[in-house]
Design a protein around this motif. Structure first.
Motif, short mmCIF file in Angstrom:
data_model
loop_
_atom_site.label_atom_id
_atom_site.label_comp_id
_atom_site.label_asym_id
_atom_site.label_seq_id
_atom_site.Cartn_x
_atom_site.Cartn_y
_atom_site.Cartn_z
N UNK A 1 0.80 -1.22 0.00
CA UNK A 1 0.00 0.00 0.00
C UNK A 1 0.84 1.28 0.00
N UNK A 2 0.34 2.27 0.75
CA UNK A 2 1.00 3.58 0.80
C UNK A 2 2.41 3.50 1.35
N UNK A 3 2.64 2.60 2.29
CA UNK A 3 3.98 2.46 2.87
C UNK A 3 4.98 2.03 1.79
N UNK A 4 4.57 1.13 0.92
CA UNK A 4 5.45 0.68 -0.17
C UNK A 4 5.69 1.80 -1.17
N UNK A 5 4.63 2.49 -1.57
CA UNK A 5 4.77 3.58 -2.54
C UNK A 5 5.69 4.67 -1.97
N UNK A 6 5.56 4.97 -0.69
CA UNK A 6 6.43 5.97 -0.07
C UNK A 6 7.89 5.54 -0.13
N UNK A 7 8.17 4.26 0.13
CA UNK A 7 9.54 3.75 0.05
C UNK A 7 10.07 3.85 -1.38
N UNK A 8 9.24 3.51 -2.36
CA UNK A 8 9.65 3.60 -3.76
C UNK A 8 9.93 5.04 -4.16
N UNK A 9 9.05 5.94 -3.77
CA UNK A 9 9.21 7.36 -4.12
C UNK A 9 10.44 7.97 -3.45
N UNK A 10 10.71 7.58 -2.21
CA UNK A 10 11.89 8.09 -1.49
C UNK A 10 13.17 7.66 -2.21
N UNK A 11 13.23 6.39 -2.61
CA UNK A 11 14.42 5.91 -3.33
C UNK A 11 14.51 6.55 -4.70
N UNK A 12 13.38 6.75 -5.37
CA UNK A 12 13.39 7.40 -6.68
C UNK A 12 13.94 8.82 -6.58
N UNK A 13 13.57 9.54 -5.53
CA UNK A 13 14.10 10.88 -5.31
C UNK A 13 15.62 10.86 -5.21
N UNK A 14 16.16 9.89 -4.46
CA UNK A 14 17.61 9.76 -4.30
C UNK A 14 18.28 9.46 -5.64
N UNK A 15 17.68 8.55 -6.40
CA UNK A 15 18.29 8.13 -7.66
C UNK A 15 18.20 9.21 -8.73
N UNK A 16 17.16 10.02 -8.70
CA UNK A 16 17.07 11.14 -9.65
C UNK A 16 18.25 12.10 -9.45
N UNK A 17 18.69 12.27 -8.23
CA UNK A 17 19.85 13.13 -7.96
C UNK A 17 21.13 12.54 -8.54
N UNK A 18 21.14 11.23 -8.79
CA UNK A 18 22.29 10.55 -9.39
C UNK A 18 22.20 10.52 -10.92
N UNK A 19 21.09 11.00 -11.47
CA UNK A 19 20.93 11.03 -12.92
C UNK A 19 19.86 10.11 -13.46
N UNK A 20 19.17 9.37 -12.59
CA UNK A 20 18.09 8.50 -13.05
C UNK A 20 16.88 9.33 -13.46
N UNK A 21 16.01 8.71 -14.23
CA UNK A 21 14.78 9.36 -14.66
C UNK A 21 13.60 8.47 -14.32
N UNK A 22 12.59 9.07 -13.71
CA UNK A 22 11.36 8.37 -13.35
C UNK A 22 10.48 8.26 -14.59
#
Length: 144
Positions: free
Chosen positions: A96-117
């Motif tokens: 649920x929301x707990x999983x989506x929050x974990x995914x979004x938090x990691x996506x934010x970190x990876x975007x700073x490394x050059x990843x694209x959502x």
């Protein structure tokens, strides 16, 4: 019974060092040991013929559990969707929301490394949510 084999995952790319650095930061991987007779990977690379310099890079799990990743320069650009991709397991056991929050938090970190959502694939009653992303050269991977 068959013996278990080790696996190396190979990426075709334009800039092997940049893609390797990205995945090291994503996974907590490290450079493999420097070849005997060299004090750094840069020194080893400089010893190669000019046409082979910068043509490959690698990284590995410092604990020896995960597969080694190898990056090789190829002349052609990425043109279509990957047929194989990595799932980076950041939401294991979460729903649920707990999983989506974990995914979004990691996506934010990876975007700073050059990843694209690319897109969030919501839970559908069979599979939990996952987030589809691209690395620094457009290779798709999932935050799962």
């Amino acid at each position: 019974m068959a013996n278990v084999k080790q696996v190396q995952v190979t990426f075709d790319c334009a800039n092997p060092r940049a893609v390797s650095e990205f995945w090291k930061a994503v996974l907590g991987y490290v450079d493999p040991p420097v070849p005997s007779g060299f004090d750094s990977w840069d020194a080893f690379d400089a010893s190669l013929p000019a046409e082979h310099q910068g043509s490959a890079s690698a990284c590995q799990d410092p604990n020896g559990v995960g597969p080694r990743l190898f990056f090789q320069r190829v002349p052609e650009p990425k043109a279509v969707k990957n047929r194989v991709h990595l799932d980076v397991r950041v939401g294991t056991g979460l729903t649920g929301d707990e999983r989506v929050t974990a995914l979004e938090t990691e996506a934010d970190r990876l975007e700073k490394l050059g990843a694209r959502r690319l897109r969030l694939m919501p839970a559908d009653g069979v599979d939990e949510a996952c987030l589809v992303m691209q690395d620094v050269e457009g290779n798709e991977f999932c935050l799962d």
